[in-house]
Scaffold this motif. Structure first.
Motif, PDB file in Angstrom:
ATOM      1  N   CYS A   1      -0.499 -20.757  -6.736  1.00 57.49           N
ATOM      2  CA  CYS A   1       0.304 -21.526  -5.784  1.00 57.49           C
ATOM      3  C   CYS A   1      -0.192 -21.377  -4.351  1.00 57.49           C
ATOM      4  N   PHE A   2      -0.504 -20.153  -3.947  1.00 54.70           N
ATOM      5  CA  PHE A   2      -0.894 -19.902  -2.561  1.00 54.70           C
ATOM      6  C   PHE A   2      -2.399 -20.011  -2.339  1.00 54.70           C
ATOM      7  N   GLY A   3      -3.180 -19.679  -3.358  1.00 52.72           N
ATOM      8  CA  GLY A   3      -4.618 -19.609  -3.185  1.00 52.72           C
ATOM      9  C   GLY A   3      -5.005 -18.281  -2.559  1.00 52.72           C
ATOM     10  N   PRO A   4      -6.188 -17.738  -2.863  1.00 57.55           N
ATOM     11  CA  PRO A   4      -6.597 -16.426  -2.345  1.00 57.55           C
ATOM     12  C   PRO A   4      -6.608 -16.336  -0.819  1.00 57.55           C
ATOM     13  N   ASP A   5      -6.771 -17.471  -0.144  1.00 57.88           N
ATOM     14  CA  ASP A   5      -6.824 -17.435   1.313  1.00 57.88           C
ATOM     15  C   ASP A   5      -5.447 -17.230   1.939  1.00 57.88           C
ATOM     16  N   ARG A   6      -4.376 -17.246   1.109  1.00 57.01           N
ATOM     17  CA  ARG A   6      -3.036 -16.947   1.611  1.00 57.01           C
ATOM     18  C   ARG A   6      -2.345 -15.863   0.775  1.00 57.01           C
ATOM     19  N   VAL A   7      -3.139 -15.057   0.087  1.00 55.20           N
ATOM     20  CA  VAL A   7      -2.607 -13.922  -0.676  1.00 55.20           C
ATOM     21  C   VAL A   7      -3.299 -12.654  -0.193  1.00 55.20           C
ATOM     22  N   MET A   8      -2.511 -11.603   0.015  1.00 52.99           N
ATOM     23  CA  MET A   8      -3.083 -10.319   0.454  1.00 52.99           C
ATOM     24  C   MET A   8      -2.530  -9.172  -0.375  1.00 52.99           C
ATOM     25  N   PHE A   9      -3.386  -8.212  -0.655  1.00 54.30           N
ATOM     26  CA  PHE A   9      -2.992  -7.038  -1.430  1.00 54.30           C
ATOM     27  C   PHE A   9      -2.194  -6.063  -0.578  1.00 54.30           C
ATOM     28  N   GLY A  10      -1.136  -5.518  -1.169  1.00 53.23           N
ATOM     29  CA  GLY A  10      -0.381  -4.439  -0.535  1.00 53.23           C
ATOM     30  C   GLY A  10       0.050  -3.443  -1.593  1.00 53.23           C
ATOM     31  N   SER A  11      -0.021  -2.161  -1.281  1.00 51.80           N
ATOM     32  CA  SER A  11       0.318  -1.132  -2.274  1.00 51.80           C
ATOM     33  C   SER A  11       1.823  -0.914  -2.411  1.00 51.80           C
ATOM     34  N   ASP A  12       2.558  -1.138  -1.334  1.00 49.91           N
ATOM     35  CA  ASP A  12       3.973  -0.760  -1.237  1.00 49.91           C
ATOM     36  C   ASP A  12       4.150   0.736  -1.485  1.00 49.91           C
ATOM     37  N   TRP A  13       3.153   1.508  -1.149  1.00 52.19           N
ATOM     38  CA  TRP A  13       3.249   2.968  -1.201  1.00 52.19           C
ATOM     39  C   TRP A  13       4.114   3.442  -0.041  1.00 52.19           C
ATOM     40  N   PRO A  14       4.960   4.440  -0.175  1.00 52.71           N
ATOM     41  CA  PRO A  14       5.175   5.300  -1.328  1.00 52.71           C
ATOM     42  C   PRO A  14       6.191   4.762  -2.354  1.00 52.71           C
ATOM     43  N   VAL A  15       6.830   3.613  -2.083  1.00 52.49           N
ATOM     44  CA  VAL A  15       7.820   3.102  -3.029  1.00 52.49           C
ATOM     45  C   VAL A  15       7.207   2.940  -4.417  1.00 52.49           C
ATOM     46  N   CYS A  16       5.954   2.540  -4.458  1.00 55.33           N
ATOM     47  CA  CYS A  16       5.287   2.316  -5.740  1.00 55.33           C
ATOM     48  C   CYS A  16       5.278   3.549  -6.623  1.00 55.33           C
ATOM     49  N   GLU A  17       5.399   4.742  -6.026  1.00 57.84           N
ATOM     50  CA  GLU A  17       5.329   5.975  -6.803  1.00 57.84           C
ATOM     51  C   GLU A  17       6.469   6.113  -7.806  1.00 57.84           C
ATOM     52  N   LEU A  18       7.505   5.282  -7.665  1.00 59.35           N
ATOM     53  CA  LEU A  18       8.555   5.249  -8.676  1.00 59.35           C
ATOM     54  C   LEU A  18       8.009   4.780 -10.023  1.00 59.35           C
ATOM     55  N   ALA A  19       6.929   4.015  -9.976  1.00 63.53           N
ATOM     56  CA  ALA A  19       6.379   3.434 -11.204  1.00 63.53           C
ATOM     57  C   ALA A  19       4.885   3.682 -11.390  1.00 63.53           C
ATOM     58  N   ALA A  20       4.169   3.993 -10.305  1.00 63.40           N
ATOM     59  CA  ALA A  20       2.716   4.164 -10.411  1.00 63.40           C
ATOM     60  C   ALA A  20       2.172   4.853  -9.169  1.00 63.40           C
ATOM     61  N   SER A  21       1.076   5.549  -9.328  1.00 65.23           N
ATOM     62  CA  SER A  21       0.421   6.199  -8.198  1.00 65.23           C
ATOM     63  C   SER A  21      -0.271   5.168  -7.316  1.00 65.23           C
ATOM     64  N   TYR A  22      -0.645   5.584  -6.128  1.00 62.96           N
ATOM     65  CA  TYR A  22      -1.379   4.698  -5.220  1.00 62.96           C
ATOM     66  C   TYR A  22      -2.643   4.174  -5.898  1.00 62.96           C
ATOM     67  N   GLY A  23      -3.396   5.099  -6.485  1.00 61.43           N
ATOM     68  CA  GLY A  23      -4.647   4.707  -7.124  1.00 61.43           C
ATOM     69  C   GLY A  23      -4.441   3.727  -8.260  1.00 61.43           C
ATOM     70  N   ARG A  24      -3.377   3.920  -9.033  1.00 56.12           N
ATOM     71  CA  ARG A  24      -3.107   3.012 -10.159  1.00 56.12           C
ATOM     72  C   ARG A  24      -2.730   1.629  -9.658  1.00 56.12           C
ATOM     73  N   VAL A  25      -2.016   1.552  -8.542  1.00 59.17           N
ATOM     74  CA  VAL A  25      -1.649   0.252  -7.990  1.00 59.17           C
ATOM     75  C   VAL A  25      -2.890  -0.496  -7.508  1.00 59.17           C
ATOM     76  N   VAL A  26      -3.816   0.211  -6.895  1.00 53.72           N
ATOM     77  CA  VAL A  26      -5.074  -0.425  -6.482  1.00 53.72           C
ATOM     78  C   VAL A  26      -5.840  -0.912  -7.707  1.00 53.72           C
ATOM     79  N   GLU A  27      -5.888  -0.073  -8.742  1.00 53.92           N
ATOM     80  CA  GLU A  27      -6.559  -0.456  -9.987  1.00 53.92           C
ATOM     81  C   GLU A  27      -5.901  -1.693 -10.599  1.00 53.92           C
ATOM     82  N   LEU A  28      -4.572  -1.733 -10.591  1.00 56.99           N
ATOM     83  CA  LEU A  28      -3.849  -2.893 -11.111  1.00 56.99           C
ATOM     84  C   LEU A  28      -4.216  -4.153 -10.337  1.00 56.99           C
TER      85      LEU A  28
END
Length: 282
Positions: free
Chosen positions: A225-252
């Motif tokens: 819908c947005f295209g890569p030119d309007r999508v950006m990666f974010g870890s949402d760390w440390p909230v992500c640690e409820l479900a995954a480590s920082y490294g795992r979120v980057v891998e995902l």
């Protein structure tokens, strides 16, 4: 690689109302700049955007100071200002004069916590958004699905303000449902002044049993819908640690973008955030 969405906090110094309850107890500890350095270095992240966590301009001032002391790691800060105040422009100007004020790239309010689904459309809030626009800064949309139609209307009526939709408006990954989220994402993506963060998805899935195939359809829809030119990666760390480590979120995130070309991946993991937030380029 740029992580366009993470936080820092210290519950011993400040209250975080959203952090109450047993489920979020693991997060109630300090997360510092040194913790961020360790996580980003291991994951190959070279720059970040630090995002507000409470409705407190003092936190914004502290974040700017932290960014200034980060040796370039924290490239931008999305802070908080009272959008309903009559002197928003003056408050923004004062923040820019602080240590690290040159790292201020945008603002956010936790609209998802407002009881009024149309809060962002209030006249005083719109006036505040206009002040942010006039300052040349971006605005992060932290909204839930019921608030998305109103947010879309406001974005449409403020075409010269860059909006960034946080966490893809929190799709219902845990339930496996797609609609009406998918249709709402498609509609808001039609607005050229709205970008979207591929962030916060693991905590919308089952914290203990999520798998990449459960998340992939939602990420694919955002990218389509947005295209890569309007999508950006974010870890949402440390909230992500409820479900995954920082490294795992980057891998995902790498798994979710595996079908993109190298230039498209470069947009998601860097240039989109640089463009939308005006971050310095390496």
């Amino acid at each position: 690689m740029i992580d366009a969405h993470h936080h820092l906090w210290d519950p011993s110094r400040r209250k975080y109302p959203w952090m109450s309850g047993d489920a979020l107890a693991p997060l109630r500890k300090p997360y510092t700049l040194e913790d961020l350095r360790r996580e980003t270095a291991a994951a190959g992240v070279s720059g970040t955007v630090l995002v507000q966590t409470v409705s407190d301009s003092d936190e914004t001032a502290e974040f700017l100071s932290t960014a200034a002391a980060s040796d370039g790691l924290i490239a931008g800060v999305v802070g908080w200002v009272d959008l309903t105040a009559s002197d928003v422009a003056d408050q923004v100007a004062k923040l820019r004069l602080l240590v690290g004020g040159d790292r201020l790239v945008g603002f956010r309010h936790q609209v998802q916590d407002e009881a009024d689904a149309a809060w962002i459309a209030r006249p005083d809030v719109r006036r505040g958004l206009r002040a942010i626009c006039d300052a040349g800064l971006a605005y992060d949309l932290l909204v839930l699905l019921p608030q998305l139609p109103v947010a879309r209307a406001v974005a449409r009526e403020t075409p010269d303000l860059k909006f960034v939709l946080d966490h893809a408006a929190k799709p219902p990954i845990a339930s496996g449902e797609v609609e009406p989220w998918a249709s709402e994402i498609k509609e808001i993506a039609k607005l050229p002044n709205v970008a979207c963060k591929l962030s916060g998805l693991v905590t919308e899935a089952s914290w203990t049993s999520w798998e990449t195939p459960q998340i992939s359809p939602y990420a694919a829809h955002v990218l389509e819908c947005f295209g890569p030119d309007r999508v950006m990666f974010g870890s949402d760390w440390p909230v992500c640690e409820l479900a995954a480590s920082y490294g795992r979120v980057v891998e995902l995130a790498r798994e979710l973008t595996a079908d993109l070309s190298e230039p498209e991946r470069a947009q998601v993991f860097g240039s989109t955030a640089q463009e939308w937030y005006g971050l310095p380029r390496a």
